[in-house]
Design an enzyme around this catalytic site. Structure first.
Site, short mmCIF file in Angstrom:
data_model
loop_
_atom_site.label_atom_id
_atom_site.label_comp_id
_atom_site.label_asym_id
_atom_site.label_seq_id
_atom_site.Cartn_x
_atom_site.Cartn_y
_atom_site.Cartn_z
N GLY A 1 10.83 -18.48 9.47
CA GLY A 1 11.98 -17.71 9.00
C GLY A 1 12.36 -16.60 9.97
O GLY A 1 11.77 -16.47 11.05
N LYS B 1 8.90 -35.41 7.79
CA LYS B 1 7.70 -34.63 7.45
C LYS B 1 6.50 -35.11 8.26
O LYS B 1 6.37 -36.29 8.56
CB LYS B 1 7.42 -34.80 5.96
N GLY B 2 5.62 -34.19 8.59
CA GLY B 2 4.42 -34.50 9.37
C GLY B 2 3.65 -35.66 8.74
O GLY B 2 3.39 -35.67 7.54
N GLY C 1 15.03 -24.78 9.61
CA GLY C 1 13.85 -25.05 8.79
C GLY C 1 13.88 -24.24 7.51
O GLY C 1 14.49 -24.64 6.50
N THR C 2 13.30 -23.06 7.57
CA THR C 2 13.20 -22.20 6.39
C THR C 2 14.58 -21.90 5.78
O THR C 2 14.69 -21.78 4.56
CB THR C 2 12.46 -20.91 6.78
N CYS D 1 -2.36 -28.93 15.02
CA CYS D 1 -3.41 -29.28 14.04
C CYS D 1 -4.79 -29.14 14.66
O CYS D 1 -4.94 -29.26 15.88
CB CYS D 1 -3.27 -30.72 13.57
N GLY E 1 -0.77 -28.24 4.45
CA GLY E 1 -1.93 -29.09 4.73
C GLY E 1 -1.55 -30.54 4.98
O GLY E 1 -2.33 -31.46 4.70
N SER F 1 10.98 -30.52 10.72
CA SER F 1 9.90 -31.21 10.01
C SER F 1 9.29 -30.34 8.91
O SER F 1 9.02 -29.15 9.10
CB SER F 1 8.81 -31.59 11.02
N ASN G 1 3.43 -20.59 4.94
CA ASN G 1 3.10 -21.85 4.27
C ASN G 1 1.80 -22.43 4.81
O ASN G 1 1.44 -22.24 5.97
CB ASN G 1 4.24 -22.87 4.40
C1 LIG Z 1 7.11 -25.65 4.29
C2 LIG Z 1 7.04 -25.99 5.75
C3 LIG Z 1 6.42 -27.18 6.14
C4 LIG Z 1 6.34 -27.51 7.50
N1 LIG Z 1 5.76 -28.69 7.87
C5 LIG Z 1 5.72 -29.04 9.18
C6 LIG Z 1 5.18 -30.30 9.58
O1 LIG Z 1 4.77 -31.12 8.74
N2 LIG Z 1 5.12 -30.57 10.93
C7 LIG Z 1 5.60 -29.69 11.87
O2 LIG Z 1 5.54 -29.99 13.08
N3 LIG Z 1 6.14 -28.51 11.51
C8 LIG Z 1 6.20 -28.17 10.20
N4 LIG Z 1 6.77 -26.96 9.84
C9 LIG Z 1 7.33 -26.07 10.86
C10 LIG Z 1 8.85 -26.20 10.96
O3 LIG Z 1 9.22 -27.53 11.30
C11 LIG Z 1 9.45 -25.21 12.01
O4 LIG Z 1 8.97 -25.55 13.29
C12 LIG Z 1 9.10 -23.75 11.72
O5 LIG Z 1 9.14 -23.49 10.33
C13 LIG Z 1 10.01 -22.76 12.44
O6 LIG Z 1 11.36 -22.89 12.07
P1 LIG Z 1 12.06 -22.03 10.87
O7 LIG Z 1 11.69 -20.58 11.10
O8 LIG Z 1 13.51 -22.30 11.00
O9 LIG Z 1 11.49 -22.54 9.60
C14 LIG Z 1 6.87 -26.61 8.48
C15 LIG Z 1 7.49 -25.41 8.07
C16 LIG Z 1 7.59 -25.10 6.73
C17 LIG Z 1 8.27 -23.81 6.33
#
Ligand SMILES: Cc1cc2nc3c(=O)[nH]c(=O)nc-3n(C[C@H](O)[C@H](O)[C@H](O)COP(=O)(O)O)c2cc1C
Length: 314
Positions: free
Chosen positions: A223, A52-53, A274-275, A136, A79, A26, A76
């Site tokens: 990341g 996306k959230g 994700g990242t 949140c 919001g 997400s 990040n």
């Molecule tokens: C830019 C960005 C936006 C994110 N938005 C959400 C979100 O809207 N809802 C949510 O549950 N997690 C959100 N996350 C968290 C990611 O879904 C994920 O759980 C987290 O980044 C860890 O995984 P990663 O290290 O592979 O990125 C966001 C992460 C990033 C980097």
């Protein structure tokens, strides 16, 4: 070993069959606006996409800058910018629901009741399930994150479960003293699966200006920098989730097939990118190919056989 022998990459997540254990996380692919135009993108390597959230009302998000690169990661504070649940269901989902993958909504709110209302909107939509982001702030009751208090986390899950008959996946925050207490509470409240972990709270500083780099001040770290934190959390959650048959979507810093396999070994049924997608949005195909090589390496036919098989020192 015969490299051409087909291996079973299918898994089941909370009753939803996925063609691959790889999911896209997400906030990292929006609502697929860009993905659908990405030439050569291999949907067969993606078991599911977490959208996306989404909140009840549209949100404009935080002031920029919203992302900052850090050592081995990214901070990040978006919001929760989103067009609101009704718009996602009525306008966006019809443009992506034909894509050959599964979709999970990702919902957020400012009150327990908010979560229920958003879940009800998605209940009447083609998504395959609902992921609940409990990281949140609970604006109505003091502002601490829902996920930081096991009782409030359980209330959110209970509210969402009452609002939908779709599978519910609760996404846990690492920003707590003992993640297993929250995991236990949301399992007692009936969550069908767990996602772990969300981002780790952090601060990046612009030294010359003596200011935070993010417009919001603090943000969430993601990341490779968070992978060891995520692995330990998933392993600890697995110790209690396995006995109840609750699957885990392991995530946090996965960039290679080896990273993904480490999450399987600590108990994940599915894994999330994700990242890593910001550097390579096509990463899933190569990671899935690498994961099947690891299956062969371990002499396994499917990922379930390796789930939770980390050899912890005794
Ligand atoms: C830019 C960005 C936006 C994110 N938005 C959400 C979100 O809207 N809802 C949510 O549950 N997690 C959100 N996350 C968290 C990611 O879904 C994920 O759980 C987290 O980044 C860890 O995984 P990663 O290290 O592979 O990125 C966001 C992460 C990033 C980097």
């Amino acid at each position: 070993m015969n490299r051409d022998q087909p291996l079973n990459t299918r898994i089941e997540l909370a009753g939803v069959p996925l063609a691959s254990p790889i999911t896209l996380l997400s906030g990292c692919v929006g609502f697929c606006e860009e993905l659908i135009h990405l030439e050569g993108f291999d949907f067969s390597s993606v078991g599911a996409i977490f959208l996306k959230g989404t909140t009840l009302e549209a949100r404009r998000g935080n002031p920029p800058p919203r992302v900052a690169e850090t050592c081995g990661g990214m901070l990040n504070a978006i919001g929760l910018q989103n067009p609101g649940a009704r718009h996602v269901v009525d306008v966006i989902l019809p443009t992506i629901q034909h894509l050959p993958t599964r979709f999970f909504a990702n919902i957020a709110g400012s009150s327990v009741e908010d979560y229920g209302e958003v879940a009800r909107i998605f209940d009447n939509s083609p998504v395959d399930g609902i992921e609940v982001n409990i990281s949140c702030p609970n604006v109505k009751e003091g502002g601490a994150a829902f996920g930081s208090d096991p009782r409030i986390a359980a209330r959110v899950v209970d509210e969402v479960k009452r609002a939908t008959s779709k599978p519910v996946i609760t996404k846990l925050s690492p920003n707590v003293t003992d993640i297993t207490q929250v995991a236990r509470a949301v399992m007692d409240a009936g969550t069908d699966a767990i996602s772990a972990i969300n981002t780790v709270m952090g601060l990046a500083i612009d030294l010359k200006n003596r200011t935070p780099k993010l417009g919001n001040g603090q943000g969430g770290l993601s990341g490779p920098a968070i992978k060891p934190v995520a692995l330990l959390h998933v392993w600890r959650i697995h110790q209690i989730a396995a006995a109840r048959g609750i699957p885990i979507v392991g995530q946090g810093g996965i960039t290679t097939a080896g990273d993904a396999m480490e999450f399987i070994l600590v108990g994940a049924t599915a894994v999330g990118l994700g990242t890593a997608l910001f550097r390579n949005p096509m990463a899933s195909a190569a990671i899935l190919a690498g994961m099947t090589d690891w299956l062969r390496h371990f002499g396994a036919d499917n990922f379930g056989q390796l789930k939770g098989t980390l050899r912890w020192p005794t």
